[in-house]
Design an enzyme around this catalytic site. Structure first.
Site, PDB file in Angstrom:
ATOM      1  N   VAL A 145     112.573 -13.656 -37.442  1.00  0.00           N
ATOM      2  CA  VAL A 145     112.783 -12.570 -39.083  1.00  0.00           C
ATOM      3  C   VAL A 145     112.417 -13.251 -40.299  1.00  0.00           C
ATOM      4  O   VAL A 145     111.603 -12.894 -40.546  1.00  0.00           O
ATOM      5  CB  VAL A 145     113.933 -12.275 -39.099  1.00  0.00           C
ATOM      6  CG1 VAL A 145     114.079 -11.819 -39.830  1.00  0.00           C
ATOM      7  CG2 VAL A 145     114.753 -11.307 -37.255  1.00  0.00           C
ATOM      8  N   TRP A 162     108.206 -13.335 -39.578  1.00  0.00           N
ATOM      9  CA  TRP A 162     107.617 -12.457 -39.460  1.00  0.00           C
ATOM     10  C   TRP A 162     107.672 -12.039 -41.161  1.00  0.00           C
ATOM     11  O   TRP A 162     106.251 -10.953 -41.544  1.00  0.00           O
ATOM     12  CB  TRP A 162     108.402 -11.015 -38.536  1.00  0.00           C
ATOM     13  CG  TRP A 162     108.319  -9.881 -38.665  1.00  0.00           C
ATOM     14  CD1 TRP A 162     107.039  -9.395 -37.966  1.00  0.00           C
ATOM     15  CD2 TRP A 162     108.372  -9.284 -39.353  1.00  0.00           C
ATOM     16  NE1 TRP A 162     107.185  -8.475 -37.999  1.00  0.00           N
ATOM     17  CE2 TRP A 162     107.942  -7.398 -39.569  1.00  0.00           C
ATOM     18  CE3 TRP A 162     109.620  -9.110 -40.646  1.00  0.00           C
ATOM     19  CZ2 TRP A 162     108.410  -6.583 -39.812  1.00  0.00           C
ATOM     20  CZ3 TRP A 162     109.741  -7.548 -41.454  1.00  0.00           C
ATOM     21  CH2 TRP A 162     109.650  -6.743 -41.058  1.00  0.00           C
ATOM     22  N   HIS A 163     108.892 -12.374 -42.207  1.00  0.00           N
ATOM     23  CA  HIS A 163     108.781 -12.042 -42.978  1.00  0.00           C
ATOM     24  C   HIS A 163     107.744 -12.444 -44.324  1.00  0.00           C
ATOM     25  O   HIS A 163     106.932 -11.883 -44.356  1.00  0.00           O
ATOM     26  CB  HIS A 163     110.053 -12.178 -43.532  1.00  0.00           C
ATOM     27  CG  HIS A 163     111.030 -10.837 -43.772  1.00  0.00           C
ATOM     28  ND1 HIS A 163     111.928 -11.172 -42.571  1.00  0.00           N
ATOM     29  CD2 HIS A 163     111.382  -9.891 -44.461  1.00  0.00           C
ATOM     30  CE1 HIS A 163     112.777  -9.589 -42.452  1.00  0.00           C
ATOM     31  NE2 HIS A 163     112.417  -9.356 -43.822  1.00  0.00           N
ATOM     32  N   ASP A 164     107.594 -13.797 -43.781  1.00  0.00           N
ATOM     33  CA  ASP A 164     106.475 -14.394 -44.315  1.00  0.00           C
ATOM     34  C   ASP A 164     106.940 -15.623 -43.750  1.00  0.00           C
ATOM     35  O   ASP A 164     107.842 -16.605 -43.991  1.00  0.00           O
ATOM     36  CB  ASP A 164     106.687 -14.154 -45.591  1.00  0.00           C
ATOM     37  CG  ASP A 164     104.924 -14.800 -47.052  1.00  0.00           C
ATOM     38  OD1 ASP A 164     104.503 -15.505 -45.568  1.00  0.00           O
ATOM     39  OD2 ASP A 164     105.627 -14.831 -47.756  1.00  0.00           O
TER      40      ASP A 164
END
Length: 584
Positions: free
Chosen positions: A467, A470-472
């Site tokens: 997560v 995936w966000h950054d």
């Protein structure tokens, strides 16, 4: 009184998503109702005191946030340059958040695109739709999605469409042509995660696309930063591959028989139960024929315009089922869609009010909190989190509203207000709900699910690491992901130890104390990751525990959080009495 009931209905869970409706199964219904205290506590002296405290404290919180970020604050000159001219009472507006600024500035353009897309769809549906809600075999909905989606991608990203297409092509080859089940799964995940790093390192490279440049340079579309939205594209890429690989494994060599069933289902003859009247859970693993996993449906799904930019996330199986087999009844209930639109408009206006009267984003960007009290700094952080919640909720609800008008019913992403959370586990079920469901389906369950003991923690660590990446690809977000997992351990442990005492009178108060600890830990993790950063967080913690004023604020705020937790408990008890159990 009728107006109050209508207002309550407007802000109820059921208005957001039919998936949140009370169960119609009588056995499940009774089991849910039995979980609740049969007597409401709202009229008791205890809860009258709680509500009185709430009425007093909330305005003080708003006042503190305004005082720490408005023009009366001595730090105002440090962040004044980030403010723009507003439209409410001649005030400035804090439009300094890059993500929301993009959405806010392009809102009229988005509304125009929605009107064009929905109008074209309705015109085409006039010629292809069958009265019973299923679709003509000669022209499927996905054909329109494919054509419109490609045009949209070119308009949005210009020449960068070639870069997106490269990833789509490689992913499709992996899913379709690697026949070993485990190898296909591993290659899908490895390439998917690698593509995030690849875009981070080489996203701005031309890769020889200069041959397409004319005298005025590249045409990079309305949204040149294609890589910003690639993360959502990746989720759809992974969904297609994993759904196909799973379906191919189940079917073996029986795809010919299922093709026959597909044909019978569309034509309405001897409708097989396999592809009719599936609920939202069954649609995730809908028994689609293998020939539905084709390149046309793949591109149509990836480029489905209403959900392309930011979701909500819908799986490939669910999308194809709703598109080509049976439309969700939710999309045919225009009264419900109208109420959903009203609720979206309300949230939009709340956001505008906050941006015009609280400049907390600009303060956090410039770290302009010198001289502020611990109460004011904590309110800067808290309302920053509220604005993050709203800046995500508003686009998601607009895009979901667009999809509903278009005949597709994706999951609602935000079903609780950010402030209406006391559990870290429940928080992630309510925040970005469609992504949570995606993660559970494709990562958490395949890794063994909740399990017990250390395996549950390991699975959670893997989930939140993905997560965060995936966000950054940023260290502070990876730290945020690991902090969340660490903060899950006390809640999981306490639940295992004390759940057997849930019939005791003191259990609710013990849970309230646990909720206060949880809320503090969740705030710390999210303030580090998304608002104040490590500098602001260390200052807040220093002021809380090394100054008299900070210590006093910590004690008072903890009492207020306990009151809030008790109100949240009773709100959920009220839902259980109506047979609603969303587990968050």
């Amino acid at each position: 009184m009728n107006y109050l009931s209508q207002l309550g209905k407007l802000f109820s869970l059921e208005t957001l998503d039919t998936r949140l409706n009370p169960t119609t199964n009588p056995i499940k219904r009774q089991s849910i109702i039995k979980k609740a205290n049969p007597t409401s506590r709202w009229s008791t002296l205890e809860f009258k005191i709680y509500l009185t405290i709430l009425i007093i404290v909330v305005p003080l919180m708003i006042k503190a946030a305004m005082e720490s970020s408005n023009e009366t604050n001595p730090n105002y000159p440090r962040f004044q340059h980030l403010l723009s001219d507003g439209w409410i009472l001649g005030r400035k507006v804090d439009n300094s958040d890059q993500q929301y600024r993009f959405f806010r500035n392009n809102f009229p353009l988005l509304c125009g695109l929605i009107f064009i897309h929905v109008t074209l769809r309705k015109l085409i549906n006039t010629f292809i739709i069958i009265p019973n809600g299923r679709y003509n075999n000669n022209f499927k909905r996905t054909y329109f999605d494919l054509i419109f989606g490609i045009i949209f991608l070119i308009g949005a990203h210009g020449i960068n469409v070639f870069k997106i297409s490269f990833h789509l092509f490689i992913n499709y080859l992996i899913g379709k042509y690697i026949k070993n089940y485990k190898l296909a799964i591993w290659c899908t995940w490895i390439y998917g995660i690698f593509s995030l790093f690849f875009n981070e390192w080489f996203g701005d490279s031309s890769f020889g696309l200069s041959i397409f440049v004319n005298g005025s340079g590249y045409y990079t579309g309305i949204i040149p930063r294609w890589d910003v939205f690639y993360n959502f594209t990746l989720l759809r890429m992974l969904s297609f591959n994993l759904d196909y690989i799973e379906r191919e494994r189940k079917l073996g060599n029986n795809d010919g028989q299922l093709n026959l069933n597909k044909q019978e289902n569309i034509n309405g003859a001897d409708n097989p139960p396999t592809l009719l009247n599936l609920d939202d859970r069954q649609r995730l693993s809908a028994p689609l024929p293998l020939d539905d996993y084709n390149v046309s449906n793949y591109i149509a799904y990836i480029s489905y315009t209403p959900l392309f930019i930011a979701g909500p996330i819908i799986t490939f199986n669910d999308y194809v089922y709703q598109s080509n087999y049976q439309q969700s009844s939710t999309t045919q209930n225009y009264q419900r869609i109208f109420m959903y639109a009203i609720r979206f408009l309300f949230c939009l206006l709340v956001m505008e009010f906050l941006l015009h009267f609280m400049y907390v984003v600009a303060v956090s960007k410039t770290k302009a909190w010198d001289g502020d009290t611990p109460f004011q700094i904590s309110m800067l952080g808290m309302f920053n989190l509220n604005l993050i919640w709203l800046k995500l909720l508003i686009p998601w609800r607009l895009f979901r509203l667009w999809a509903l008008l278009d005949g597709i019913d994706p999951p609602e992403n935000m079903i609780r207000c950010m402030d209406n959370n006391f559990s870290a586990l429940a928080f992630w079920r309510a925040w970005h709900r469609s992504y949570n469901r995606w993660v559970i389906r494709y990562i958490y369950i395949p890794m063994g699910g909740s399990g017990t003991g250390k395996y549950r923690i390991i699975n959670s660590l893997l989930v939140f690491s993905f997560v965060a990446i995936w966000h950054d690809i940023e260290l502070k977000l990876l730290m945020w992901g690991w902090l969340v997992v660490i903060f899950l351990i006390p809640e999981i442990s306490a639940t295992l130890i004390f759940s057997k005492y849930n019939k005791n009178w003191w259990y609710r108060y013990l849970c309230g104390i646990g909720a206060v600890i949880n809320i503090w830990m969740m705030m710390i993790a999210n303030l580090v990751g998304f608002c104040l950063g490590t500098d602001g967080m260390w200052k807040l913690l220093h002021d809380l525990f090394q100054t008299f004023e900070g210590g006093r604020f910590f004690i008072i705020s903890s009492i207020c959080l306990f009151v809030g937790a008790q109100i949240m408990f009773e709100l959920r008890e009220s839902e259980l009495r109506r047979a609603i159990d969303v587990r968050c």
